[in-house]
Scaffold this active site. Sequence first.
Site, PDB file in Angstrom:
ATOM      1  N   PRO A  12       0.780  -1.237   0.000  1.00 25.50           N
ATOM      2  CG  PRO A  12       0.021  -0.959   2.185  1.00 25.50           C
ATOM      3  CD  PRO A  12       0.706  -1.948   1.288  1.00 25.50           C
ATOM      4  CG  ASP A  35       0.505  -0.151 -12.091  1.00 26.03           C
ATOM      5  OD1 ASP A  35       0.726  -0.053 -13.305  1.00 26.03           O
ATOM      6  OD2 ASP A  35      -0.299  -0.970 -11.609  1.00 26.03           O
ATOM      7  CE  LYS A  57      -4.331   0.663 -17.323  1.00 23.74           C
ATOM      8  NZ  LYS A  57      -3.409  -0.214 -16.574  1.00 23.74           N
ATOM      9  N   GLY A  89      -0.154  -2.294  -4.112  1.00 26.36           N
ATOM     10  CA  GLY A  89      -0.989  -3.314  -3.477  1.00 26.36           C
ATOM     11  C   GLY A  89      -0.608  -4.712  -3.907  1.00 26.36           C
ATOM     12  CB  THR A 118      -4.739  -5.878  -1.199  1.00 25.05           C
ATOM     13  OG1 THR A 118      -5.542  -5.116  -2.097  1.00 25.05           O
ATOM     14  CG2 THR A 118      -5.587  -6.302  -0.013  1.00 25.05           C
ATOM     15  CG  MET A 171      -9.118   2.507  -7.868  1.00 24.95           C
ATOM     16  SD  MET A 171      -8.769   1.338  -9.207  1.00 24.95           S
ATOM     17  CE  MET A 171      -9.721  -0.094  -8.682  1.00 24.95           C
TER      18      MET A 171
END
Length: 267
Positions: A12, A35, A57, A89, A118, A171
């Site tokens: 995390p 990422d 992204k 995560g 996660t 999200m």
Amino acid sequence: MSGKVYLVGAGPGDPELLTLRALKLLGLADTIVCDRLVGPSVLQYANPQAQFHDVGKIPGCRQHQQDEINQLLLTLARSRQRIVRLKGGDPFIFGRGGEELLFLVQHGIEVEVVPGITAATGCAAAVGIPLTHRGVAASVRFITGHLRDSDGLELDWRSLVDPTCTLVFYMAVSNAATIVEALIAHGRPADTPAALIHAGTMAEQDCAVVTLQEVPGMIDVFAPPTLLVIGEVVRLYSSPAKRALEQAGPTVPHSFNPPLSCPTELA
């Protein structure tokens, strides 16, 4: 010969929550495909000579589509030896890791998956909210806050109103109003406690506890990445765990020392 791709969970955010396997691979990688949600302090343990690709992204942006990332991994695997695909995560919890695994295996590329903590478990633990608790919550569900290619959020809402089940939305910022409206319409009480956790486990960690109906009004305050936890366990945030956090003051980065000797080859 083709190289090997490692789908690595970076946890995390706090580098102390990396697994030993993840730490080893970061130090030995010759290519890292990273990422956006990977904690920046994690990258200090990467091989400084590694080739780096930022494929993060950004919501609402067409940059770095999944098909392009898949193709990049395939191209790299055909020319490099140790490719670490680093994901925030866990790679298999809303990390698109399964899609990348299937794509690479179908093209004859060897893949190893390295799990990570996660966001749901890491961030909730960081603020002292247990996701399950005897007599309060007998189960927990991890739910995406948005669907592929920005499609509408169509979930089985009736299955999400069990008061003994903790809901954790990943999200969820952009669809918070939709989530709240649907849950209340299908039977979740409007006064159900909810927690918004931003940048959990990091120095800038922030948490607010409100009622379910108050969540949409907090969205302007909490930018992504923000985790939404809904359920009776959130009431435990006002327990001694919360007071301990308040007495400790702002979270400070941990000192983190890698192993004294790094391995020279992978098992």
